[in-house]
Design a protein around this motif. Structure first.
Motif, PDB file in Angstrom:
ATOM      1  N   SER A 318      57.641 -11.116  25.174  1.00  0.00           N
ATOM      2  CA  SER A 318      58.476 -11.539  26.292  1.00  0.00           C
ATOM      3  C   SER A 318      59.761 -10.718  26.265  1.00  0.00           C
ATOM      4  O   SER A 318      60.117 -10.151  25.220  1.00  0.00           O
ATOM      5  CB  SER A 318      58.816 -13.029  26.160  1.00  0.00           C
ATOM      6  N   PRO A 319      60.474 -10.607  27.403  1.00  0.00           N
ATOM      7  CA  PRO A 319      61.736  -9.859  27.381  1.00  0.00           C
ATOM      8  C   PRO A 319      62.713 -10.356  26.320  1.00  0.00           C
ATOM      9  O   PRO A 319      63.397  -9.562  25.672  1.00  0.00           O
ATOM     10  CB  PRO A 319      62.287 -10.075  28.802  1.00  0.00           C
ATOM     11  N   PHE A 320      62.761 -11.691  26.099  1.00  0.00           N
ATOM     12  CA  PHE A 320      63.669 -12.234  25.080  1.00  0.00           C
ATOM     13  C   PHE A 320      63.271 -11.769  23.691  1.00  0.00           C
ATOM     14  O   PHE A 320      64.125 -11.348  22.890  1.00  0.00           O
ATOM     15  CB  PHE A 320      63.673 -13.760  25.140  1.00  0.00           C
ATOM     16  N   ALA A 325      63.811  -8.247  18.911  1.00  0.00           N
ATOM     17  CA  ALA A 325      63.239  -7.182  18.079  1.00  0.00           C
ATOM     18  C   ALA A 325      64.138  -5.949  18.065  1.00  0.00           C
ATOM     19  O   ALA A 325      64.351  -5.327  17.009  1.00  0.00           O
ATOM     20  CB  ALA A 325      61.843  -6.821  18.588  1.00  0.00           C
ATOM     21  N   LEU A 326      64.679  -5.589  19.227  1.00  0.00           N
ATOM     22  CA  LEU A 326      65.577  -4.435  19.299  1.00  0.00           C
ATOM     23  C   LEU A 326      66.871  -4.699  18.529  1.00  0.00           C
ATOM     24  O   LEU A 326      67.413  -3.799  17.877  1.00  0.00           O
ATOM     25  CB  LEU A 326      65.887  -4.100  20.761  1.00  0.00           C
ATOM     26  N   SER A 327      67.369  -5.938  18.594  1.00  0.00           N
ATOM     27  CA  SER A 327      68.591  -6.283  17.852  1.00  0.00           C
ATOM     28  C   SER A 327      68.372  -6.092  16.356  1.00  0.00           C
ATOM     29  O   SER A 327      69.197  -5.470  15.665  1.00  0.00           O
ATOM     30  CB  SER A 327      69.005  -7.727  18.140  1.00  0.00           C
ATOM     31  N   VAL A 328      67.265  -6.623  15.841  1.00  0.00           N
ATOM     32  CA  VAL A 328      66.961  -6.482  14.415  1.00  0.00           C
ATOM     33  C   VAL A 328      66.785  -5.010  14.046  1.00  0.00           C
ATOM     34  O   VAL A 328      67.283  -4.542  13.013  1.00  0.00           O
ATOM     35  CB  VAL A 328      65.698  -7.291  14.057  1.00  0.00           C
ATOM     36  N   PHE A 329      66.092  -4.272  14.919  1.00  0.00           N
ATOM     37  CA  PHE A 329      65.862  -2.847  14.676  1.00  0.00           C
ATOM     38  C   PHE A 329      67.177  -2.085  14.564  1.00  0.00           C
ATOM     39  O   PHE A 329      67.387  -1.304  13.621  1.00  0.00           O
ATOM     40  CB  PHE A 329      65.012  -2.278  15.818  1.00  0.00           C
TER      41      PHE A 329
END
Length: 431
Positions: A318-320, A325-329
């Motif tokens: 989902s977009p959320f 995932a991008l934040s953690v990355f």
């Protein structure tokens, strides 16, 4: 070789070159050249020459060295002393009292600097000795300065916004305007935490020397006039449509030179130091951008961004969850790379994915800036931690520990930006 094998080989090459202490810009160029040479039919040398020249001669990028130069000039003025004298009387009634000068000072200076490290160093030069002399605990003064110093990236003009705007082909003026409300909200979160800390630890907050009258506060506020005029000239010219970001940067340089001359801190030595400091920093950034542009081109010829976007799409996130995932990355990546390198290294691969997910690129730019802010205070490669280590002599792990609450406040800001996207999109929509 499969896409996974190519990706693994290039990532391994990237980290081997970075680990051997080769400059980041040259590392990116080398990885791109290897990728094109081995996995593409286009001649790597020709592509590198065209791409490096094209990225280096971008007119949009002209704003970057000008804003850096403006920050270097202001770093050598008496602006920080004047700001403290103007701010201190107004925060003395708040819980935490003068601790708020870190947050408010960084917020104001960020509007004329564009650099997190410069904001942290300049305001720290002003507040740390004064707060220590008055008996404020060093863990909260240093922690709040490290956190608030990151506002130099979010509140326009911002170097990282210019880098993102160039790499993602997004209007820099719209990005600047989009950063205003999130910057104010994040500063309010920082001040709110300081107030809560002060209420819980009232015995650690020194009693004020004396309370000034309203007339005395207004009299002291005259010291804020120079910085307010400079902010109005730079941001006002952009928001009113009178100037592009590049032209506003030139206005800022002229204004900072005038301000430095009026304050008596302008001489040949400081002018030369500011110019050489800006030149060195910009050359480093330009080399990174050129290498990243070549790497983006190489990845496009190999087809990795498209395949990665297809892979992420197949996960049905989902977009959320994609945002999480991008934040953690980026938080993990920020432990090893500086903010500019993070942006230019990943945009060519990440942008197709976020566009497919329907993210607004202006909103995504503000999201990227906030997660890059986190990288400024995450060891071992947190620039603000290095700045404060040099200023205080403290261990970098100690500084990272006292800064941790402000890291979590930035995480909260990311969630707030997700649930209230209008924080980043409302002002640009009215341009």
């Amino acid at each position: 070789m499969s896409d996974f094998g190519i990706t693994a080989l290039l990532i391994l090459t990237l980290f081997l070159l970075l680990g051997s202490s080769i400059w980041i810009g040259l590392t990116l160029t080398g990885v791109a050249w290897i990728g094109m040479q081995l996995f593409s039919s286009r001649p790597a040398g020709d592509a590198m020459a065209v791409t490096v020249w094209g990225s280096s001669s971008s007119w949009t990028l002209t704003a970057l060295p000008l804003f850096i130069w403006m920050g270097e000039i202001l770093f050598r003025t008496k602006l920080s002393e004047s700001m403290f004298r103007g701010l201190a009387p107004w925060v003395s009634r708040l819980p935490g009292r003068l601790l708020h000068t870190n947050v408010v000072g960084c917020t104001i200076f960020a509007a004329v600097s564009g650099s997190s490290a410069a904001t942290c160093a300049t305001i720290g030069k002003m507040t740390l000795p004064e707060l220590a002399r008055r008996g404020y605990p060093e863990e909260i003064t240093i922690g709040s300065l490290a956190g608030a110093g990151t506002l130099g990236l979010l509140i326009p003009p911002s170097i990282i916004m210019i880098v993102y705007g160039v790499t993602a082909d997004v209007s820099i003026a719209r990005l600047f305007v989009a950063g205003i409300l999130p910057g104010i909200v994040l500063a309010a979160l920082f001040s709110g935490y300081l107030a809560a800390w002060a209420l819980l630890n009232g015995h650690k907050v020194p009693v004020p020397d004396r309370v000034l009258s309203f007339a005395e506060k207004m009299h002291e506020s005259r010291h804020l006039i120079p910085v307010v005029l400079l902010i109005a000239a730079v941001l006002g010219s952009i928001y009113s449509g009178l100037a592009t970001a590049t032209e506003a940067a030139a206005v800022g340089v002229v204004g900072s030179i005038v301000l430095s001359a009026v304050q008596g801190s302008l001489n040949w030595a400081t002018f030369r130091e500011a110019l050489m400091g800006a030149t060195r920093l910009y050359c480093m950034i330009a080399l990174i951008l050129a290498g990243a542009a070549f790497l983006t081109l190489a990845m496009g010829y190999i087809g990795l961004p498209r395949h990665l976007a297809e892979f992420v799409g197949s996960l049905k996130l989902s977009p959320f969850m994609l945002m999480v995932a991008l934040s953690v990355f980026y938080i993990i990546l920020g432990c090893f790379l500086d903010g500019i390198s993070m942006v230019v290294l990943t945009m060519g691969v990440i942008l197709p994915t976020v566009q497919a997910a329907g993210f607004d690129l202006v909103w995504f730019g503000i999201f990227i800036v906030i997660v890059v802010e986190m990288a400024q205070i995450t060891p071992p490669v947190g620039f603000n931690l290095f700045v404060l280590q040099g200023m205080t002599g403290k261990e970098i792990t100690w500084i990272a520990r006292v800064t941790l609450p402000f890291f979590f406040l930035m995480c909260a800001m990311v969630l707030l930006l997700w649930f209230v996207p209008q924080l980043a999109t409302w002002l640009p929509a009215r341009m």
